[in-house]
Design a protein around this motif. Sequence first.
Motif, PDB file in Angstrom:
ATOM      1  N   GLY A  42       0.834  -1.190   0.000  1.00 34.54           N
ATOM      2  CA  GLY A  42       0.000   0.000   0.000  1.00 34.54           C
ATOM      3  C   GLY A  42       0.872   1.244   0.000  1.00 34.54           C
ATOM      4  O   GLY A  42       2.103   1.169  -0.130  1.00 34.54           O
ATOM      5  N   LEU A  43       0.226   2.390   0.159  1.00 28.50           N
ATOM      6  CA  LEU A  43       0.965   3.643   0.259  1.00 28.50           C
ATOM      7  C   LEU A  43       1.589   3.743   1.641  1.00 28.50           C
ATOM      8  O   LEU A  43       1.027   3.281   2.632  1.00 28.50           O
ATOM      9  CB  LEU A  43       0.028   4.828   0.021  1.00 28.50           C
ATOM     10  CG  LEU A  43      -0.649   4.895  -1.350  1.00 28.50           C
ATOM     11  CD1 LEU A  43      -1.597   6.075  -1.406  1.00 28.50           C
ATOM     12  CD2 LEU A  43       0.383   4.993  -2.454  1.00 28.50           C
ATOM     13  N   SER A  44       2.757   4.341   1.733  1.00 31.45           N
ATOM     14  CA  SER A  44       3.427   4.508   3.019  1.00 31.45           C
ATOM     15  C   SER A  44       4.157   5.835   3.036  1.00 31.45           C
ATOM     16  O   SER A  44       4.754   6.234   2.029  1.00 31.45           O
ATOM     17  CB  SER A  44       4.418   3.370   3.262  1.00 31.45           C
ATOM     18  OG  SER A  44       5.141   3.570   4.459  1.00 31.45           O
ATOM     19  N   ARG A  45       4.099   6.493   4.183  1.00 29.89           N
ATOM     20  CA  ARG A  45       4.812   7.772   4.310  1.00 29.89           C
ATOM     21  C   ARG A  45       6.308   7.562   4.529  1.00 29.89           C
ATOM     22  O   ARG A  45       7.089   8.511   4.455  1.00 29.89           O
ATOM     23  CB  ARG A  45       4.211   8.603   5.447  1.00 29.89           C
ATOM     24  CG  ARG A  45       4.388   8.029   6.818  1.00 29.89           C
ATOM     25  CD  ARG A  45       3.892   8.973   7.903  1.00 29.89           C
ATOM     26  NE  ARG A  45       2.469   9.160   7.829  1.00 29.89           N
ATOM     27  CZ  ARG A  45       1.576   8.413   8.488  1.00 29.89           C
ATOM     28  NH1 ARG A  45       1.989   7.408   9.238  1.00 29.89           N
ATOM     29  NH2 ARG A  45       0.297   8.656   8.403  1.00 29.89           N
ATOM     30  N   HIS A  46       6.688   6.319   4.813  1.00 34.98           N
ATOM     31  CA  HIS A  46       8.094   5.991   5.056  1.00 34.98           C
ATOM     32  C   HIS A  46       8.564   4.934   4.055  1.00 34.98           C
ATOM     33  O   HIS A  46       7.754   4.150   3.555  1.00 34.98           O
ATOM     34  CB  HIS A  46       8.280   5.473   6.481  1.00 34.98           C
ATOM     35  CG  HIS A  46       7.858   6.438   7.535  1.00 34.98           C
ATOM     36  ND1 HIS A  46       8.495   7.632   7.761  1.00 34.98           N
ATOM     37  CD2 HIS A  46       6.827   6.393   8.427  1.00 34.98           C
ATOM     38  CE1 HIS A  46       7.912   8.279   8.747  1.00 34.98           C
ATOM     39  NE2 HIS A  46       6.883   7.551   9.160  1.00 34.98           N
ATOM     40  N   PRO A  47       9.881   4.872   3.772  1.00 32.63           N
ATOM     41  CA  PRO A  47      10.394   3.866   2.835  1.00 32.63           C
ATOM     42  C   PRO A  47      10.148   2.447   3.354  1.00 32.63           C
ATOM     43  O   PRO A  47      10.349   2.172   4.540  1.00 32.63           O
ATOM     44  CB  PRO A  47      11.892   4.175   2.774  1.00 32.63           C
ATOM     45  CG  PRO A  47      12.045   5.562   3.287  1.00 32.63           C
ATOM     46  CD  PRO A  47      10.940   5.780   4.260  1.00 32.63           C
ATOM     47  N   VAL A  48       9.706   1.565   2.457  1.00 27.28           N
ATOM     48  CA  VAL A  48       9.459   0.161   2.797  1.00 27.28           C
ATOM     49  C   VAL A  48      10.028  -0.712   1.687  1.00 27.28           C
ATOM     50  O   VAL A  48       9.848  -0.420   0.504  1.00 27.28           O
ATOM     51  CB  VAL A  48       7.950  -0.131   2.950  1.00 27.28           C
ATOM     52  CG1 VAL A  48       7.724  -1.624   3.232  1.00 27.28           C
ATOM     53  CG2 VAL A  48       7.337   0.708   4.060  1.00 27.28           C
ATOM     54  N   TYR A  58       9.976 -10.622   4.328  1.00 29.69           N
ATOM     55  CA  TYR A  58       9.906  -9.720   5.478  1.00 29.69           C
ATOM     56  C   TYR A  58       9.834  -8.285   4.963  1.00 29.69           C
ATOM     57  O   TYR A  58      10.530  -7.916   4.014  1.00 29.69           O
ATOM     58  CB  TYR A  58      11.133  -9.884   6.374  1.00 29.69           C
ATOM     59  CG  TYR A  58      11.274 -11.278   6.940  1.00 29.69           C
ATOM     60  CD1 TYR A  58      10.722 -11.614   8.170  1.00 29.69           C
ATOM     61  CD2 TYR A  58      11.951 -12.268   6.222  1.00 29.69           C
ATOM     62  CE1 TYR A  58      10.842 -12.903   8.679  1.00 29.69           C
ATOM     63  CE2 TYR A  58      12.079 -13.556   6.729  1.00 29.69           C
ATOM     64  CZ  TYR A  58      11.523 -13.866   7.957  1.00 29.69           C
ATOM     65  OH  TYR A  58      11.640 -15.141   8.442  1.00 29.69           O
ATOM     66  N   ALA A  59       8.969  -7.495   5.602  1.00 29.55           N
ATOM     67  CA  ALA A  59       8.864  -6.071   5.269  1.00 29.55           C
ATOM     68  C   ALA A  59       9.780  -5.285   6.194  1.00 29.55           C
ATOM     69  O   ALA A  59       9.787  -5.503   7.414  1.00 29.55           O
ATOM     70  CB  ALA A  59       7.425  -5.595   5.425  1.00 29.55           C
ATOM     71  N   ILE A  60      10.543  -4.370   5.612  1.00 30.67           N
ATOM     72  CA  ILE A  60      11.466  -3.535   6.376  1.00 30.67           C
ATOM     73  C   ILE A  60      11.082  -2.076   6.147  1.00 30.67           C
ATOM     74  O   ILE A  60      11.011  -1.605   5.015  1.00 30.67           O
ATOM     75  CB  ILE A  60      12.917  -3.785   5.937  1.00 30.67           C
ATOM     76  CG1 ILE A  60      13.310  -5.233   6.264  1.00 30.67           C
ATOM     77  CG2 ILE A  60      13.859  -2.804   6.613  1.00 30.67           C
ATOM     78  CD1 ILE A  60      14.717  -5.593   5.842  1.00 30.67           C
ATOM     79  N   LYS A  61      10.814  -1.372   7.253  1.00 28.64           N
ATOM     80  CA  LYS A  61      10.375   0.025   7.170  1.00 28.64           C
ATOM     81  C   LYS A  61      11.355   0.909   7.930  1.00 28.64           C
ATOM     82  O   LYS A  61      11.681   0.633   9.081  1.00 28.64           O
ATOM     83  CB  LYS A  61       8.959   0.174   7.745  1.00 28.64           C
ATOM     84  CG  LYS A  61       8.432   1.594   7.704  1.00 28.64           C
ATOM     85  CD  LYS A  61       6.919   1.648   7.961  1.00 28.64           C
ATOM     86  CE  LYS A  61       6.532   1.160   9.327  1.00 28.64           C
ATOM     87  NZ  LYS A  61       5.095   1.440   9.635  1.00 28.64           N
ATOM     88  N   GLU A  62      11.837   1.954   7.270  1.00 24.03           N
ATOM     89  CA  GLU A  62      12.776   2.887   7.896  1.00 24.03           C
ATOM     90  C   GLU A  62      11.998   4.061   8.488  1.00 24.03           C
ATOM     91  O   GLU A  62      11.199   4.698   7.804  1.00 24.03           O
ATOM     92  CB  GLU A  62      13.791   3.377   6.865  1.00 24.03           C
ATOM     93  CG  GLU A  62      14.902   4.207   7.468  1.00 24.03           C
ATOM     94  CD  GLU A  62      16.056   4.424   6.503  1.00 24.03           C
ATOM     95  OE1 GLU A  62      16.553   5.565   6.438  1.00 24.03           O
ATOM     96  OE2 GLU A  62      16.456   3.459   5.807  1.00 24.03           O
TER      97      GLU A  62
END
Length: 203
Positions: A42-48, A58-62
């Motif tokens: 989906g949309l994310s305000r942070h890099p994924v 695995y999803a990695i979010k900064e």
Amino acid sequence: MSELPGKFILKPGSPNFLDLPWDISISDWEGICDRLENAPRGLSRHPVVFVNYDGNLYAIKELPSGVAEREYSLLEKIETLHLPSVSPVGYLSFQRGESDISILITRFLDGALPYRMLFMNRGLKTYRTYLLDAIAGLLVQLHLAGVYWGDCSLSNTLFRRDAGTLQAYLVDAETAEFHPDRMSAPLRYHDLEIMGENINGDL
């Protein structure tokens, strides 16, 4: 990278993720990290980004400093309550240059799709009418368990087909709060207001 300075918390049985290029932003991993995989998002305000270890994604979010640890803790509580959400795997807190970085790692939710794919894929047309029911049902489950979401939206939710309907799963818990004793009526109402505004914007 054989070791990582800072705090690194992982659940037992998880990969150690030390071979990932943590010294650069995950936004720049394309062409550098051979573990990257494309996955529905989906949309994310942070890099994924998504990484593959032995066939498991695995999803990695900064995130900004301190945010990943807080979100990891909340997702752990939500998982303990057996509520529909992504499963937390670990978090990192470290310094990269002059910046304090935090990273959240979650298990990829197999078979789940962001709402945009439900609207774009003709084969999933019959499920579109169930979107609002699914996300409303998720919010009710969270409130009954004392979880205030704070940013309920279609963009922060994944959907999985289940016996001809949809099951909604919480993906983003950055703004969530846990009220184990009792969540007040004004807080529940505020969550509903946010949900209405966000869904109108999403649609």
